[in-house]
Write a protein that holds these residues in place. Sequence first.
Motif, PDB file in Angstrom:
ATOM      1  N   VAL A   1      10.319   0.847   9.224  1.00 12.67           N
ATOM      2  CA  VAL A   1      11.144  -0.465   8.925  1.00 12.67           C
ATOM      3  C   VAL A   1      10.443  -1.751   8.806  1.00 12.67           C
ATOM      4  CG1 VAL A   1      13.257   1.099   9.398  1.00 12.67           C
ATOM      5  CG2 VAL A   1      12.187  -0.565  11.214  1.00 12.67           C
ATOM      6  N   GLN A   2       9.017  -1.626   9.224  1.00 13.13           N
ATOM      7  CA  GLN A   2       8.306  -2.886   9.349  1.00 13.13           C
ATOM      8  C   GLN A   2       7.969  -3.505   7.808  1.00 13.13           C
ATOM      9  OE1 GLN A   2       7.535  -5.720   9.842  1.00 13.13           O
ATOM     10  NE2 GLN A   2       6.456  -5.352  11.764  1.00 13.13           N
ATOM     11  N   VAL A   3       8.944  -4.170   7.434  1.00 17.45           N
ATOM     12  CA  VAL A   3       8.780  -4.723   5.779  1.00 17.45           C
ATOM     13  C   VAL A   3       7.524  -5.548   5.410  1.00 17.45           C
ATOM     14  CG1 VAL A   3      10.360  -6.864   6.277  1.00 17.45           C
ATOM     15  CG2 VAL A   3      10.221  -5.746   3.911  1.00 17.45           C
ATOM     16  N   ALA A   4       7.042  -6.084   6.439  1.00 15.07           N
ATOM     17  CA  ALA A   4       5.567  -6.813   6.190  1.00 15.07           C
ATOM     18  C   ALA A   4       4.658  -5.931   5.965  1.00 15.07           C
ATOM     19  CB  ALA A   4       5.477  -7.895   7.555  1.00 15.07           C
ATOM     20  N   ASP A   5       4.633  -4.721   6.301  1.00 15.49           N
ATOM     21  CA  ASP A   5       3.495  -3.714   5.869  1.00 15.49           C
ATOM     22  C   ASP A   5       2.972  -3.795   4.652  1.00 15.49           C
ATOM     23  OD1 ASP A   5       1.693  -2.064   7.010  1.00 15.49           O
ATOM     24  OD2 ASP A   5       3.080  -0.193   6.560  1.00 15.49           O
ATOM     25  N   ALA A   6       4.109  -4.063   3.759  1.00 12.89           N
ATOM     26  CA  ALA A   6       3.816  -4.102   2.268  1.00 12.89           C
ATOM     27  C   ALA A   6       2.861  -5.330   1.851  1.00 12.89           C
ATOM     28  CB  ALA A   6       5.070  -4.116   1.443  1.00 12.89           C
ATOM     29  N   LEU A   7       2.740  -6.141   2.778  1.00 13.94           N
ATOM     30  CA  LEU A   7       1.791  -7.363   2.642  1.00 13.94           C
ATOM     31  C   LEU A   7       0.590  -7.540   3.241  1.00 13.94           C
ATOM     32  CD1 LEU A   7       4.481 -10.166   2.966  1.00 13.94           C
ATOM     33  CD2 LEU A   7       4.031  -8.882   0.954  1.00 13.94           C
ATOM     34  N   THR A   8       0.404  -6.365   3.924  1.00 15.50           N
ATOM     35  CA  THR A   8      -0.965  -5.992   4.595  1.00 15.50           C
ATOM     36  C   THR A   8      -1.841  -4.888   4.199  1.00 15.50           C
ATOM     37  OG1 THR A   8       0.010  -4.428   6.190  1.00 15.50           O
ATOM     38  CG2 THR A   8       0.065  -7.042   6.686  1.00 15.50           C
ATOM     39  N   LYS A   9      -1.309  -4.101   3.236  1.00 16.55           N
ATOM     40  CA  LYS A   9      -2.209  -3.008   2.835  1.00 16.55           C
ATOM     41  C   LYS A   9      -1.660  -2.308   1.395  1.00 16.55           C
ATOM     42  CE  LYS A   9      -1.788  -0.769   6.555  1.00 16.55           C
ATOM     43  NZ  LYS A   9      -0.516  -1.581   7.206  1.00 16.55           N
ATOM     44  N   ALA A  10      -2.449  -1.605   0.890  1.00 16.51           N
ATOM     45  CA  ALA A  10      -1.881  -0.909  -0.295  1.00 16.51           C
ATOM     46  C   ALA A  10      -1.224   0.435   0.197  1.00 16.51           C
ATOM     47  CB  ALA A  10      -3.129  -0.446  -1.013  1.00 16.51           C
ATOM     48  N   LEU A  11      -0.019   0.799  -0.200  1.00 16.82           N
ATOM     49  CA  LEU A  11       0.808   1.874   0.210  1.00 16.82           C
ATOM     50  C   LEU A  11       1.055   2.622  -0.810  1.00 16.82           C
ATOM     51  CD1 LEU A  11       3.593  -0.221   2.088  1.00 16.82           C
ATOM     52  CD2 LEU A  11       1.712   0.865   3.241  1.00 16.82           C
ATOM     53  N   PRO A  12       1.445   4.137  -0.384  1.00 21.61           N
ATOM     54  CA  PRO A  12       1.974   4.944  -1.302  1.00 21.61           C
ATOM     55  C   PRO A  12       3.232   4.740  -2.098  1.00 21.61           C
ATOM     56  CG  PRO A  12       1.426   5.989   0.848  1.00 21.61           C
ATOM     57  CD  PRO A  12       1.449   4.559   1.382  1.00 21.61           C
ATOM     58  N   SER A  13       3.460   4.967  -3.091  1.00 17.69           N
ATOM     59  CA  SER A  13       4.359   4.555  -3.947  1.00 17.69           C
ATOM     60  C   SER A  13       6.034   4.643  -3.265  1.00 17.69           C
ATOM     61  CB  SER A  13       4.502   5.535  -5.296  1.00 17.69           C
ATOM     62  OG  SER A  13       4.554   6.808  -5.074  1.00 17.69           O
ATOM     63  N   ARG A  14       6.141   5.830  -2.720  1.00 13.66           N
ATOM     64  CA  ARG A  14       7.225   5.756  -1.951  1.00 13.66           C
ATOM     65  C   ARG A  14       7.652   4.602  -1.039  1.00 13.66           C
ATOM     66  NH1 ARG A  14      10.053  11.325   1.248  1.00 13.66           N
ATOM     67  NH2 ARG A  14      12.135  10.211   1.605  1.00 13.66           N
ATOM     68  N   SER A  15       6.751   4.451  -0.035  1.00 12.01           N
ATOM     69  CA  SER A  15       7.030   3.321   0.993  1.00 12.01           C
ATOM     70  C   SER A  15       7.036   2.126   0.258  1.00 12.01           C
ATOM     71  CB  SER A  15       5.395   3.502   1.997  1.00 12.01           C
ATOM     72  OG  SER A  15       5.587   4.679   2.599  1.00 12.01           O
ATOM     73  N   PHE A  16       6.119   1.993  -0.500  1.00 12.27           N
ATOM     74  CA  PHE A  16       5.819   0.641  -1.213  1.00 12.27           C
ATOM     75  C   PHE A  16       7.207   0.357  -2.040  1.00 12.27           C
ATOM     76  CE2 PHE A  16       5.106  -1.756  -5.203  1.00 12.27           C
ATOM     77  CZ  PHE A  16       4.818  -3.006  -4.904  1.00 12.27           C
ATOM     78  N   LEU A  17       7.720   1.227  -2.890  1.00 12.99           N
ATOM     79  CA  LEU A  17       9.266   0.895  -3.333  1.00 12.99           C
ATOM     80  C   LEU A  17      10.413   0.780  -2.396  1.00 12.99           C
ATOM     81  CD1 LEU A  17       9.018   3.670  -6.302  1.00 12.99           C
ATOM     82  CD2 LEU A  17       8.309   1.200  -6.270  1.00 12.99           C
ATOM     83  N   GLU A  18      10.283   1.185  -1.192  1.00 13.06           N
ATOM     84  CA  GLU A  18      11.250   0.951  -0.341  1.00 13.06           C
ATOM     85  C   GLU A  18      11.024  -0.333   0.234  1.00 13.06           C
ATOM     86  OE1 GLU A  18      10.992   3.908   2.575  1.00 13.06           O
ATOM     87  OE2 GLU A  18      11.713   5.583   1.462  1.00 13.06           O
ATOM     88  N   PHE A  19       9.932  -0.979   0.687  1.00 12.25           N
ATOM     89  CA  PHE A  19       9.689  -2.139   1.025  1.00 12.25           C
ATOM     90  C   PHE A  19      10.077  -3.226   0.232  1.00 12.25           C
ATOM     91  CE2 PHE A  19       6.897   0.003   4.414  1.00 12.25           C
ATOM     92  CZ  PHE A  19       7.884  -0.285   5.492  1.00 12.25           C
TER      93      PHE A  19
END
Length: 329
Positions: free
Chosen positions: A258-276
């Motif tokens: 649930v660490q929303v700032a994770d989307a601002l530190t690295k490229a994420l898989p599509s599912r995690s990216f869309l959730e954040f």
Amino acid sequence: MGELHYFLGIQVTKAKEGSLILSQEKYVGDLLAKAGMTGCKPCTTPLPSSIRLFAFGGPAFTDPRLYRSVVGSLQYLTITRPELSYCVSKVSQFLQHPLEEHWKLVKRVLRYVSGTSTYGLQLHRVKDMIVTAYSDSDWGGDPNDRKSTGAFCVFLGKNLISWSSKKQSVVARSSTEAEYRAMANLVAELLWIKHLLHELKIPLTKAPMIYCDNLSAVLLAANPILHSKSKHFETDLHFVRDHVNNKTIQVSHIPGSVQVADALTKALPSRSFLEFRSMLNITDAKLFFSKSNDKFTKTGTKRSIEDLESREHEEVCKEPTSKERKEED
């Protein structure tokens, strides 16, 4: 002057319960035309999750001026699209000597932007003025120099009001150091926001809360013992700890899921990216075009913007009438 619809490339759409959506659909269209990407095939994420960018080792891009122009335009797009902060920051690191591989990634970002051109930042009408912040880092994520990327996002109530994704200036010797440096930058941002709200006569009912997914960094912020492992970032250590002890800032641990700032530190898989992305209040403004009572309808958004711009141009360029000339004399 009427209600606000369009300002400096940002269009404002009314949504439900008095909220607003700030988007840049026309700006995106102009950017895609500049890059020759109009009508390109969209994709679900701005960068692939397995991406590794190197500064050297490939053929140079033939038009570095176009690269700098497009990346600079993408930087302005992050005003209403915070989920683009990491990818734009990443491709901005190669402005001096872009490679063909870097340009391919810029086109990947443009493909994502093309498929989400109507998306924007939603601002809600809230009464609870509680500041909540998230801090995160990607330890040693840059393969060129092993420097970390630190990021944070700040919410006032449900509204995202500040965010950052930036490469740290020094190499961190541990993940705790990288997380703590990101937390120190966030504390400085929160102090500025607190002073700004105080000047605007907006009282805060609680001290701002920082959520971090690194347990060692959270414990270090409250532990009065100076460990030997933390001496190389002692300044940041005392800076954060003083504000925690004075109860001007609170620090708590949360799981990485649930660490929303994770989307601002690295490229994420599509599912995690869309959730954040959803947690960052990025919403499709097109869903509200037809429900809005203003000029921005689902079928006439672009035409309405062009009408407003042409009207503003006519008001600036039109010749004064004889009556107006006499009044001026």
